[in-house]
Scaffold this active site. Structure first.
Site, PDB file in Angstrom:
ATOM      1  N   ASP A  46       0.842  -1.201   0.000  1.00 49.73           N
ATOM      2  CA  ASP A  46       0.000   0.000   0.000  1.00 49.73           C
ATOM      3  C   ASP A  46       0.881   1.256   0.000  1.00 49.73           C
ATOM      4  O   ASP A  46       0.380   2.387  -0.030  1.00 49.73           O
ATOM      5  CB  ASP A  46      -1.009  -0.001   1.162  1.00 49.73           C
ATOM      6  N   SER A  47       2.215   1.049  -0.039  1.00 53.22           N
ATOM      7  CA  SER A  47       3.140   2.146  -0.343  1.00 53.22           C
ATOM      8  C   SER A  47       2.783   2.742  -1.704  1.00 53.22           C
ATOM      9  O   SER A  47       3.234   3.849  -2.036  1.00 53.22           O
ATOM     10  CB  SER A  47       4.594   1.655  -0.333  1.00 53.22           C
ATOM     11  N   ASP A  85      -1.318  -6.318  -0.352  1.00 51.08           N
ATOM     12  CA  ASP A  85      -1.251  -5.635   0.947  1.00 51.08           C
ATOM     13  C   ASP A  85      -2.642  -5.101   1.289  1.00 51.08           C
ATOM     14  O   ASP A  85      -3.223  -4.335   0.503  1.00 51.08           O
ATOM     15  CB  ASP A  85      -0.252  -4.477   0.819  1.00 51.08           C
ATOM     16  N   LYS A 115      -0.990  -9.425   3.050  1.00 50.68           N
ATOM     17  CA  LYS A 115      -0.222  -8.909   4.189  1.00 50.68           C
ATOM     18  C   LYS A 115      -1.107  -7.934   4.943  1.00 50.68           C
ATOM     19  O   LYS A 115      -1.902  -7.216   4.336  1.00 50.68           O
ATOM     20  CB  LYS A 115       1.045  -8.192   3.716  1.00 50.68           C
ATOM     21  N   GLU A 117      -1.000  -5.243   8.654  1.00 48.09           N
ATOM     22  CA  GLU A 117      -0.149  -4.635   9.676  1.00 48.09           C
ATOM     23  C   GLU A 117      -0.695  -4.855  11.083  1.00 48.09           C
ATOM     24  O   GLU A 117      -1.912  -4.778  11.302  1.00 48.09           O
ATOM     25  CB  GLU A 117      -0.028  -3.118   9.420  1.00 48.09           C
ATOM     26  N   GLU A 180       9.630  -4.096  10.422  1.00 47.62           N
ATOM     27  CA  GLU A 180       9.984  -2.776   9.859  1.00 47.62           C
ATOM     28  C   GLU A 180      10.444  -1.820  10.958  1.00 47.62           C
ATOM     29  O   GLU A 180       9.806  -1.702  12.018  1.00 47.62           O
ATOM     30  CB  GLU A 180       8.781  -2.165   9.110  1.00 47.62           C
TER      31      GLU A 180
HETATM   32  O1  KIV Z   1       3.489  -1.086   1.634  1.00 48.90           O
HETATM   33  C1  KIV Z   1       4.655  -1.518   1.557  1.00 48.90           C
HETATM   34  O2  KIV Z   1       5.370  -1.313   0.569  1.00 48.90           O
HETATM   35  C2  KIV Z   1       5.164  -2.274   2.694  1.00 48.90           C
HETATM   36  C3  KIV Z   1       6.617  -2.635   2.687  1.00 48.90           C
HETATM   37  C4  KIV Z   1       7.416  -1.449   3.012  1.00 48.90           C
HETATM   38  C5  KIV Z   1       6.909  -3.777   3.572  1.00 48.90           C
HETATM   39  O3  KIV Z   1       4.438  -2.562   3.589  1.00 48.90           O
END
Ligand code: KIV
Length: 262
Positions: A46-47, A85, A115, A117, A180
């Protein structure tokens, strides 16, 4: 399919001490390049919000945007495992939301895992999602979706909490965990305490694998570059030079020249 990276292969890599390589991607061309370069896991992070959409945090990213980008990444990934994510508020409100949205990644995009968090506080969600046969990569330490609660993007130093979080997400069924922004010595302890692989970002050299954001690695992000990033290329600079040359050539009449005409 034979060379496809699976959860089992990743667990075996940890056992054998083979380092796992994870990178973020948001589109087909880069996914293809990563796949051909031997990247094991492609994370559609989600970056996206910060490096592609120009937002100042990951919070505005939506499920539909993540579904779109994960689908076009999956199209380029023959062997690498693709992880979608889960964006902010796609899983926090209820277990049903978490299962339904995690399920969307597998049903609609070709991703093999998701993924999310958080540590102990989301372990019930990790358990519910894995019980629905959806592999989960956990993410603890500096969790960008909690930026307001953490008071900024800060390195995490509470060793007991971090170790408890890591053990809880493993117990809940996560097949790996991103560490992280964690002091290297703490990451080492966590890595030694877990049976599942740890994937570090700003977490030192002793994790079972490393992940970076593609735009940081390739120099496409020309804003702030965090200390933990190693830049392997300066694509931003090259792209700017190329675009400026095009502007000059069009304005001066140098392009198109005879060789570019029918
Ligand atoms: O969103 C993302 O790119 C991430 C990575 C930095 C692990 O969560």
């Amino acid at each position: 399919m034979q060379n496809k990276i699976t959860v089992t292969k990743l667990l075996n890599m940890k056992k054998k001490g083979e380092k796992i390589v994870e990178l973020t991607a948001y589109d087909y061309p880069f996914a293809q390049m990563m796949d051909k370069s031997g990247v094991h896991i492609i994370l559609v992070g989600d970056s996206l919000g910060m490096v592609v959409q120009g937002e100042t945090s990951t919070l505005p990213v939506t499920m539909d945007e993540m579904i779109y980008h994960t689908r076009i990444v999956s199209a380029g990934a023959k062997n690498a495992m693709v992880i979608g994510d889960m964006p902010f508020m796609s899983y926090q409100a209820s277990t049903t939301d978490a299962i339904v949205n995690a399920g969307r990644f597998l049903k609609e995009t070709g991703a093999a895992a998701v993924k999310l968090e958080g540590g102990a506080s989301v372990s019930h969600l990790i358990k519910a999602i894995t019980e629905a046969s959806i592999p989960v990569q956990a993410h603890i330490g500096l969790t960008p979706q909690s930026v307001h609660q953490m008071g900024g993007y800060k390195v995490q130093r509470n060793e007991k909490k971090l170790l408890d979080d890591a053990l809880e997400v493993q117990e809940a069924g996560a097949f790996s965990v991103v560490l992280e922004g964690i002091h290297a010595a703490i990451s080492k302890k966590i890595t030694q305490s877990l049976a599942i692989p740890t994937i570090g970002i700003g977490a030192g050299p002793d994790c079972d694998g490393q992940v970076l954001v593609l735009h940081d690695l390739l120099g496409l992000n020309e804003k702030h570059v965090p200390k933990f990033v190693k830049q392997y290329a300066s694509l931003g600079e090259q792209a700017r030079k190329g675009i400026s040359s095009f502007v000059e050539d069009v304005q001066s009449g140098k392009f198109p020249s005879e060789e570019h005409c029918y």
